[in-house]
Write an enzyme that holds these catalytic residues in place. Structure first.
Site, PDB file in Angstrom:
ATOM      1  CD  GLU A 188     -11.587  46.039  17.191  1.00  0.00           C
ATOM      2  OE1 GLU A 188     -10.710  46.865  16.895  1.00  0.00           O
ATOM      3  OE2 GLU A 188     -12.114  45.289  16.344  1.00  0.00           O
ATOM      4  CB  SER A 226     -31.641  35.959  20.495  1.00  0.00           C
ATOM      5  OG  SER A 226     -31.764  37.192  19.843  1.00  0.00           O
ATOM      6  CG  ASP A 240     -10.607  43.882  12.789  1.00  0.00           C
ATOM      7  OD1 ASP A 240     -11.147  43.520  13.854  1.00  0.00           O
ATOM      8  OD2 ASP A 240      -9.771  43.195  12.180  1.00  0.00           O
ATOM      9  CG  ASP A 279     -13.850  40.405  15.928  1.00  0.00           C
ATOM     10  OD1 ASP A 279     -14.327  41.521  15.634  1.00  0.00           O
ATOM     11  OD2 ASP A 279     -12.700  40.249  16.362  1.00  0.00           O
TER      12      ASP A 279
END
Length: 823
Positions: free
Chosen positions: A195, A264, A339, A336
């Site tokens: 971000e 992975s 933040d 996600d």
């Protein structure tokens, strides 16, 4: 003169003798901590006897009459082999490394204290299921029984490192195990730094349209263009292009750049796609290499049945493995779950921050960090409704934080009611795909793709808490946003049923290589950042090339070293360079370039350790990324340490005008993409010849792509590093299924620093024919023969049996430990 010579010889001889005595004494002291695997011991905390049978690979098979006793045995076995590793991981989670290592680790401790994952782990103990809580307490008792034995029997402090560093061991507790799961979430996190980087690139680029080139979305249906970061902070003066150089990466640091976040592979086949008629499952989680490895193999004989697979020392669960009826594997989901918020301070009172309802005081507390040989440091920790306040010096947050503001982070891993350990406990007891998916409801962080197979069915489910965002979120979670805007704040989490799942697909094959799994509209999108856009193509081909699969074909796919990226990009970037012009004179740069191109033209894209082409290709791609982005990004370009294939493909296909990157902004002439490709190849060849000479045909990729399984503390000590580090020539690369992620920095940017520390393949047509391996050995004691006894097997792509047959374990056991209840 003769007398002087005689005395000098006597002194020299005495010094040699004293040196030998010192070495012998040191070896004696260090070897005292080597565990004895063949013994009987009375310990407190057991209800009934426990037997630990160590097979010939030193994998403990733990038998007891009740589950809590089995977990006690696992705690004891972990502490026998990995006590130093466990205590250092715990200190990392607690933010207490500086008590042992001094001010060198102070930046790590400072940030860990701000996150306070250990406090959240302590609070999470009460949230566990009764079964998980009992297992955590029994496991802790087993660890503490080994520590008590070390203290009472003077067993060399438990590990050689304890002689070098004064690191007192406090009793193990249930919260410690929960904290290590949260520490894994720290190691796997990529969204926060991404971000901030996206915001900084947005500020650095003159053309906002170019942001989607250098930081591209995974191929597939796109989203609406994002605004420039400056537009998200109206009326504030941003420190454009400003950056704080990050401190050098300490080997013990759990904070990694996005390029080295978790990865992975996991895939499964239904009976209809299996030659033997049983389901198949393969898993190889990728983490940073260390010695000893992160993983530890173990078998637990639970009341619900035996389970065997990979554990993390300090945590009483098999994170990837199998029972007689169910196999499970994990891959990083790239959810996600972070933040960054920019909080506005009250100009009249900097102890307050703005919320949708007005100004509010920070939650504030003090924390003292003790430092070896230094005065302690007192920190003031602050938090808002959105999360803890982070300093501008970390993640380069200062470069995107206006004056009069601070940055905070919202993150699921900071939950004080984290039941991930309870979920893993329930998974070990599940016997069907349906029960395994149900167990996943308790996972919080780190978010994973759980791939499961019972004897008839296969499935994949994202497990982990999915943050619920407002559809009007200003940046869709992709860049830092104003924390006082209600639409930018989290609105809880989605129900578990909203997590993507795939059950019994019609084609009979499913899997994940950290690739984009769903394309749902925001805010139920899962993520815009995915860990793989390349390996998935090679995996698809290998899976589709066979009508039915076997254990061996799954092993073949795990060990595959063909780079789809090389096969797709080389014809594109070299389109106007192949076989053009007359042969140049020997000894000229032009002739060297022609020789390199001739080698690459005949290459099939296999990143084989014995071949020269992988090194030429990797160096070319690295130089090309640098040539394309350096003039536009300036100092920021140094943070793009790995070539992004999607970026390069966009440029060379001129997607939405992306070929603009080929023109050097500061130069007068207009360079073409062919010009840049040729100059980048010349750059790469200069770099190669300066280090390895001009004999391109004799280069070996494996000489530079060595797996750096280094001891994180002693690995840099001049003499000891030859005993504690495990270096191996390896095949593979950044974008192969047998992934060997390169460092991207330093004098050798192609060192293999991140890959599959564990590989397992489970065959439910004959479960005991399943196999697994770790990259080093079971022991963390560098004087033990089990410190690196699996390393060469792992390098050669070999495995050891993964059997639940107790008689097979006993047949060639290296020792049997009997733990009996103390009277």
């Amino acid at each position: 003169m003769a007398m002087l010579f005689k005395w000098l010889m006597r002194i020299a001889g005495a010094l040699v003798v004293l040196g030998l005595v010192a070495v012998i004494a040191l070896y004696f002291l260090l070897s005292r901590s080597l565990p004895d695997y063949d013994k009987t011991l009375h310990v407190k905390g057991l209800a009934a006897p426990v037997q630990i049978v160590r097979d010939n690979a030193n994998v403990p098979h733990i038998f007891g009459t009740q589950d809590t006793d089995v977990f006690f045995g696992l705690g004891y076995a972990h502490a026998q082999d990995r006590l130093w590793q466990m205590t250092i991981l715990r200190r990392t989670a607690q933010g207490r490394l500086s008590e042992v290592f001094g001010k060198r680790t102070l930046p790590i401790d400072r940030l860990m204290r701000r996150y306070d994952i250990y406090g959240a782990a302590r609070d999470s103990v009460a949230a566990q299921t009764p079964e998980a809580r009992a297992a955590l307490d029994a496991y802790a008792a087993g660890v503490n029984a080994r520590v008590a034995e070390i203290n009472s029997a003077a067993l060399g402090r438990g590990a050689p490192e304890m002689f070098i560093f004064n690191a007192p061991i406090s009793p193990w507790a249930a919260a410690d195990s929960i904290a290590l799961i949260k520490l894994m979430a720290v190691q796997l996190s990529a969204q926060l730094p991404n971000e901030v980087r996206r915001a900084r690139v947005s500020l650095a680029l003159d053309d906002d349209a170019r942001l989607k080139d250098i930081m591209p979305d995974a191929p597939g249906s796109g989203i609406a263009a994002l605004p420039d970061y400056a537009a998200l902070m109206p009326g504030t003066e941003l420190p454009r292009h400003a950056a704080v150089a990050p401190p050098p990466q300490h080997p013990l640091s759990p904070f990694h750049p996005p390029e080295l976040a978790g990865a992975s592979n996991a895939w499964a086949a239904a009976p209809s796609r299996s030659a033997a008629g049983g389901t198949l499952l393969a898993n190889d989680p990728h983490l940073g290499f260390t010695a000893p490895a992160v993983w530890y193999l173990a078998r637990l004989d639970l009341a619900a049945g035996g389970v065997i697979g990979a554990t993390i020392p300090g945590v009483p669960v098999v994170l990837t493995g199998r029972s007689d009826r169910l196999g499970w594997g994990i891959t990083s989901a790239y959810l996600d779950d972070q933040d960054v918020h920019i909080e506005r301070l009250n100009p009249d009172n900097p102890e307050e921050y703005l919320t949708p309802d007005g100004y509010k005081p920070f939650e504030t507390r003090r924390s003292i960090i003790r430092i070896a040989d230094e005065d302690p440091v007192t920190m003031t920790l602050r938090a808002t409704d959105n999360g803890p306040v982070l300093p501008g010096s970390r993640y380069n947050l200062g470069a995107v934080t206006p004056a009069g503001h601070v940055a905070t982070v919202a993150w699921t891993a900071l939950s004080p009611r984290d039941t991930t350990v309870s979920a893993a406990m329930a998974l070990m007891r599940a016997d069907t795909v349906e029960a395994a998916i149900e167990a996943g409801a308790l996972f919080v962080a780190p978010a994973q793709n759980l791939v499961v197979a019972d004897r008839e069915h296969i499935a994949m489910k994202l497990v982990g808490a999915m943050p619920r965002r407002d559809a009007e979120h200003e940046s869709k979670g992709r860049m830092p946003t104003r924390g006082w805007i209600e639409a930018n704040r989290w609105q809880g989490t989605y129900p578990y049923s909203a997590n993507p799942e795939f059950i019994n697909p019609p084609g009979g094959i499913l899997g994940n290589t950290n690739n984009k799994t769903v394309d749902r509209p925001f805010p139920a999108h899962v993520s815009y950042l995915w860990g793989d856009t390349q390996r998935i193509h090679r995996w698809q081909r290998l899976m589709q090339n066979r009508e039915v699969h076997t254990r061996d074909s799954f092993i073949e796919a795990q060990l595959d070293t063909v780079s789809f990226t090389a096969r797709s990009l080389l014809p594109l970037i070299g389109a106007d360079l192949w076989f053009t012009g007359e042969s140049a004179p020997e000894g000229t740069p032009e002739r060297l370039r022609q020789r390199a191109l001739a080698l690459l033209a005949d290459w099939n894209g296999e990143m084989n350790e014995h071949r020269p082409e992988p090194l030429i290709y990797a160096a070319w791609l690295r130089a090309l990324q640098d040539r394309l982005a350096r003039d536009e990004l300036g100092p920021l370009n140094a943070e793009f340490t790995h070539a992004d294939p999607v970026f390069i493909e966009r440029v060379y296909r001129d997607v939405d005008g992306a070929a603009a990157w080929c023109d050097v902004v500061q130069s007068g002439p207009k360079e073409t993409c062919t010009d840049i490709a040729r100059m980048a190849l010349d750059d790469a060849l200069v770099w190669i010849t300066e280090r390895y000479g001009t004999a391109l045909e004799s280069l070996r990729w494996g000489d530079v792509h060595q797996a750096t399984q280094d001891h994180p503390v002693l690995g840099d000590v001049r003499l000891l590093r030859y005993f504690v580090n495990i270096r191996q020539s390896t095949s593979g690369g950044d974008h192969t299924l047998m992934r060997g992620r390169t460092s991207g920095t330093g004098p050798n940017p192609f060192e293999n620093v991140h890959g599959a520390g564990y590989r397992g393949v489970y065959d439910f047509s004959d479960p005991d024919s399943s196999v697994f391996i770790i990259s080093t050995g079971q022991s963390g004691h560098f004087l033990s023969r089990h410190y690196d006894d699996m390393a060469q097997l792992w390098r050669r792509g070999e495995y050891i049996p993964m059997s639940l047959d107790p008689e097979l374990a006993r047949a060639a056991a290296v020792g049997v430990t009997e733990l009996l209840p103390a009277e």
